[in-house]
Scaffold this active site. Structure first.
Site, PDB file in Angstrom:
ATOM      1  CG  ASN A   6      -1.811   1.122   1.379  1.00 47.85           C
ATOM      2  OD1 ASN A   6      -1.427   2.255   1.076  1.00 47.85           O
ATOM      3  ND2 ASN A   6      -3.020   0.885   1.834  1.00 47.85           N
ATOM      4  NE  ARG A  17       8.008  20.777   3.070  1.00 50.58           N
ATOM      5  CZ  ARG A  17       9.321  20.994   3.225  1.00 50.58           C
ATOM      6  NH1 ARG A  17      10.100  21.136   2.186  1.00 50.58           N
ATOM      7  NH2 ARG A  17       9.825  21.043   4.424  1.00 50.58           N
ATOM      8  CG  HIS A  42      -8.043   3.104   1.397  1.00 49.40           C
ATOM      9  ND1 HIS A  42      -8.294   2.170   2.380  1.00 49.40           N
ATOM     10  CD2 HIS A  42      -9.141   3.881   1.350  1.00 49.40           C
ATOM     11  CE1 HIS A  42      -9.491   2.389   2.906  1.00 49.40           C
ATOM     12  NE2 HIS A  42     -10.024   3.438   2.299  1.00 49.40           N
ATOM     13  NE  ARG A  44      -8.862   6.649   3.996  1.00 50.64           N
ATOM     14  CZ  ARG A  44      -9.292   5.809   4.896  1.00 50.64           C
ATOM     15  NH1 ARG A  44     -10.534   5.872   5.314  1.00 50.64           N
ATOM     16  NH2 ARG A  44      -8.504   4.881   5.393  1.00 50.64           N
ATOM     17  CG  HIS A  49      -3.834   8.948   2.172  1.00 48.51           C
ATOM     18  ND1 HIS A  49      -4.832   8.325   1.477  1.00 48.51           N
ATOM     19  CD2 HIS A  49      -4.071   8.737   3.493  1.00 48.51           C
ATOM     20  CE1 HIS A  49      -5.650   7.738   2.350  1.00 48.51           C
ATOM     21  NE2 HIS A  49      -5.230   7.976   3.569  1.00 48.51           N
ATOM     22  CD  GLU A  72      -6.881  -1.146   1.038  1.00 48.78           C
ATOM     23  OE1 GLU A  72      -6.221  -2.142   1.312  1.00 48.78           O
ATOM     24  OE2 GLU A  72      -6.773  -0.073   1.658  1.00 48.78           O
ATOM     25  CB  THR A 109      -6.610   4.189   9.642  1.00 49.17           C
ATOM     26  OG1 THR A 109      -6.182   3.107   8.812  1.00 49.17           O
ATOM     27  CG2 THR A 109      -6.731   3.694  11.067  1.00 49.17           C
ATOM     28  CG  HIS A 200      -5.581  -1.805   9.412  1.00 48.25           C
ATOM     29  ND1 HIS A 200      -5.063  -1.053  10.430  1.00 48.25           N
ATOM     30  CD2 HIS A 200      -6.185  -0.942   8.578  1.00 48.25           C
ATOM     31  CE1 HIS A 200      -5.365   0.207  10.221  1.00 48.25           C
ATOM     32  NE2 HIS A 200      -6.032   0.320   9.104  1.00 48.25           N
ATOM     33  CG  ASP A 201      -2.641  -1.795  12.866  1.00 53.17           C
ATOM     34  OD1 ASP A 201      -2.082  -0.745  12.510  1.00 53.17           O
ATOM     35  OD2 ASP A 201      -3.777  -1.825  13.365  1.00 53.17           O
ATOM     36  N   GLY A 222       1.024  -1.302   4.438  1.00 53.55           N
ATOM     37  CA  GLY A 222       1.451   0.048   4.083  1.00 53.55           C
ATOM     38  C   GLY A 222       2.258   0.725   5.175  1.00 53.55           C
ATOM     39  CG  HIS A 223       1.558   2.961   9.530  1.00 51.20           C
ATOM     40  ND1 HIS A 223       1.464   4.321   9.375  1.00 51.20           N
ATOM     41  CD2 HIS A 223       2.070   2.762  10.771  1.00 51.20           C
ATOM     42  CE1 HIS A 223       1.880   4.921  10.472  1.00 51.20           C
ATOM     43  NE2 HIS A 223       2.261   3.994  11.334  1.00 51.20           N
TER      44      HIS A 223
HETATM   45  N1  PXP Z   1      -6.353  -2.966   4.422  1.00 51.71           N
HETATM   46  C1  PXP Z   1      -7.206  -1.925   4.467  1.00 51.71           C
HETATM   47  C2  PXP Z   1      -8.627  -2.162   4.137  1.00 51.71           C
HETATM   48  C3  PXP Z   1      -6.757  -0.652   4.805  1.00 51.71           C
HETATM   49  O1  PXP Z   1      -7.607   0.381   4.841  1.00 51.71           O
HETATM   50  C4  PXP Z   1      -5.397  -0.452   5.085  1.00 51.71           C
HETATM   51  C5  PXP Z   1      -4.895   0.930   5.396  1.00 51.71           C
HETATM   52  O2  PXP Z   1      -5.089   1.759   4.295  1.00 51.71           O
HETATM   53  C6  PXP Z   1      -4.544  -1.566   5.016  1.00 51.71           C
HETATM   54  C7  PXP Z   1      -5.046  -2.808   4.705  1.00 51.71           C
HETATM   55  C8  PXP Z   1      -3.073  -1.445   5.309  1.00 51.71           C
HETATM   56  O3  PXP Z   1      -2.907  -1.170   6.668  1.00 51.71           O
HETATM   57  P1  PXP Z   1      -1.496  -0.681   7.199  1.00 51.71           P
HETATM   58  O4  PXP Z   1      -1.220   0.644   6.568  1.00 51.71           O
HETATM   59  O5  PXP Z   1      -1.678  -0.617   8.681  1.00 51.71           O
HETATM   60  O6  PXP Z   1      -0.491  -1.718   6.768  1.00 51.71           O
END
Ligand code: PXP
Length: 247
Positions: A6, A17, A42, A44, A49, A72, A109, A200-201, A222-223
């Site tokens: 991601n 910037r 993803h 928004r 972003h 997403e 998020t 996620h996470d 991603g994060h």
């Molecule tokens: N899956 C979904 C549905 C998400 O919204 C996100 C965050 O955009 C992720 C996965 C990835 O999560 P992370 O950035 O914590 O890795």
């Protein structure tokens, strides 16, 4: 197991910037060079972003490079100023995968999965249309419990994406009983012929537990990849994730 990276956080840094730096395309190409299976954005509705243009550009790039693109977002997000609209974007880009998330406009998020409600019939119709208008993209529903698996099957999704936020917290707290809970969700999805993604996470410390569970088609991360890149650099970070996933 596949890795979809991601790239939202690179867009966030760029937007800070107002110039095109860092360039998302540069890191998209780098990730693909290193062997990732796909890229995720993803967008928004406030374009905080990834923008609609990013989605169009990166989906073209992934098609040219022969890897999958996963978009997403909330399918009920309508066009708004510069934002083209979620379903409108999928019609344009024809992604390989569409992950539907019930996130509110101002949500920081994605923090919860789908459940039944007044949106059911509209969501079911949208999933049908999304598949039809995007040359049969795989449609995934973000879910956070076992009832969500039944809901995804009912709505006509091809996949579930397990929201791994609670999993990540539990692993961090050394509470390994969460593994059995995730396994139950996986087994139930298999029994309903749904493929399984997770996201996620996820990070370098918790990912191997998912790999060991087996039967997971793809993780979307991603994060933590961007945070780890501050320590190791982007290339070494991607290699570290791939090493865990390819075991
Ligand atoms: N899956 C979904 C549905 C998400 O919204 C996100 C965050 O955009 C992720 C996965 C990835 O999560 P992370 O950035 O914590 O890795």
């Amino acid at each position: 197991m596949k890795l979809s990276v991601n790239l939202n956080k690179i867009a966030l840094l760029r937007n800070a910037r107002g110039e095109n730096y860092p360039q998302i395309e540069y890191f998209a190409n780098k990730a693909i060079d290193l062997g990732v299976d796909g890229l995720t954005l993803h967008p928004r509705p406030d374009h905080r972003h990834a923008t609609s243009d990013d989605v169009i550009n990166i989906s073209k790039l992934t098609k040219a490079r022969g890897v999958e693109f996963n978009i997403e977002g909330n399918p009920f997000s309508k066009p708004n100023k510069e934002f083209i609209g979620f379903c409108e974007l999928t019609d344009i880009i024809k992604p390989e995968q569409i992950t539907l998330v019930p996130d509110a406009i101002d949500q920081i998020t994605s923090d919860h999965g789908w459940s039944s409600g007044s949106h059911d019939s509209e969501l079911k119709n949208l999933i049908h249309l999304l598949k039809e208008n995007s040359n049969d993209a795989q449609v995934s529903l973000f879910i956070d419990n076992i009832e969500g698996v039944d809901y995804a099957a009912e709505m006509g999704a091809n996949l579930i994406e397990i929201h791994t936020g609670a999993f990540a917290k539990a692993i961090n707290d050394k509470n390994l009983s969460i593994i059995d809970e995730i396994k139950k969700i996986i087994d139930h999805a298999i029994s309903l012929n749904l493929k399984i993604n997770a996201g996620h996470d996820l990070n370098l410390n918790n990912l191997h537990y998912l790999v060991e569970m087996g039967n997971i088609n793809e993780v979307s991360i991603g994060h933590a990849i961007i945070v780890d890149s501050l320590h190791y650099g982007f290339e070494e970070t991607i290699s570290k994730y791939l090493e865990i996933i390819r075991k």
